[in-house]
Enzyme design. Sequence first.
Site, PDB file in Angstrom:
ATOM      1  N   CYS A  91       0.872  -1.181   0.000  1.00  0.00           N
ATOM      2  CA  CYS A  91       0.000   0.000   0.000  1.00  0.00           C
ATOM      3  C   CYS A  91       0.907   1.229   0.000  1.00  0.00           C
ATOM      4  CB  CYS A  91      -0.976  -0.029   1.181  1.00  0.00           C
ATOM      5  SG  CYS A  91      -0.198  -0.100   2.813  1.00  0.00           S
ATOM      6  N   TRP A  92       0.495   2.293   0.659  1.00  0.00           N
ATOM      7  CA  TRP A  92       1.263   3.534   0.596  1.00  0.00           C
ATOM      8  C   TRP A  92       2.588   3.422   1.344  1.00  0.00           C
ATOM      9  CZ3 TRP A  92       3.103   7.381  -1.602  1.00  0.00           C
ATOM     10  CH2 TRP A  92       3.586   8.514  -0.941  1.00  0.00           C
TER      11      TRP A  92
END
Length: 353
Positions: A91-92
């Site tokens: 993810c981020w």
Amino acid sequence: MKKISIDEALNKKIPLLDVRTPAEFEKFHIPGAVNLPIFSNEERELVGTTYKQKGTDAAKDLGISIVSPLLPEFYKRAKEITNHQEFAVYCWRGGMRSKSLATIFEMMGLPSLQVEGGIRAYRQKVTTGLDDFSSQLTPYLVLEGLTGTSKTKILTALEKKGYPVIDLEGLAAHRGSVFGRVDLPERSQKEFEAKLYHRLKEIGETPYYIIESESKRLGNIIIPDFILEGKQKGTRIQVHAPLSYRIRTILNTYHPEQHHEEITDAITKIEKRFSGEDKEVIDQALEAKNYAVIIERLLLYYYDPRYEHKAYENEGNIINLSYESFEEGKRLVQNEIDRLDIKLRSEGEKVSL
């Protein structure tokens, strides 16, 4: 749940699942990754707002209520995408989104890993890699010439033959003019830099790079300073072709008859720089869809003068080549690069001694 570094994930070439929103993925993602978003763009925004207004627990409760009904679909898609082989989820920044889904996949018997640091770790790898390349002293061969002389097409042909070409326009998805985005996708600065990094890695050790002479900006993309400095000092291969050839090349490249509205919008952005006569001729040609007249006017009274002014920014020696067909131009440029290749390799050997 097991974790994996970004270097390990890339070296092992395992499937990568990006669980960020479609908007995040479109803006920037690891090459080859597949988007399997936990939240839609709107859902992600709603969870973020809930976190700010009501706190962590409320945001988690909302996230679980959104994700839970979709778990069977996530499981099904993950199996289809990865074909039961080991894969990694990111993810981020290696936080809750990737951790949650990787844990669930592992519980369901799928060989899932979480990428440490998420895409931020990949971004750091790219920026560090470009910094390393910027310290190199590799010389540049710079293909320059007026608009429509097939520079990009020649470079593409050379790249296919294995020459160390850095196709800046291709990497930026922009042709370097106000019409540069016509029929091409949007590309972010981060995505451009990632593609540039991978191209430089792909080329590897080389006695020179080949680029097209570009301005500092290609649309919204900023070219790194080390490439611009290499361009300014590089050996310049300046190509020349008749106006009729250039008009035909542009017509075949942009297919303006298929993009009339985009062409019109682009012309509107620069029409304040036209003389009254130029504006009248171009407006009439637009109405008649006479694109050859439009291109001729733009070349002679807009692009050519601007190019000639910009050309003075470069310092390197100039080699002039003239041709009347693409095949002739490709042959002449390749022959000249082969000649320079021998010279540069010889100079490199002397330095190493």
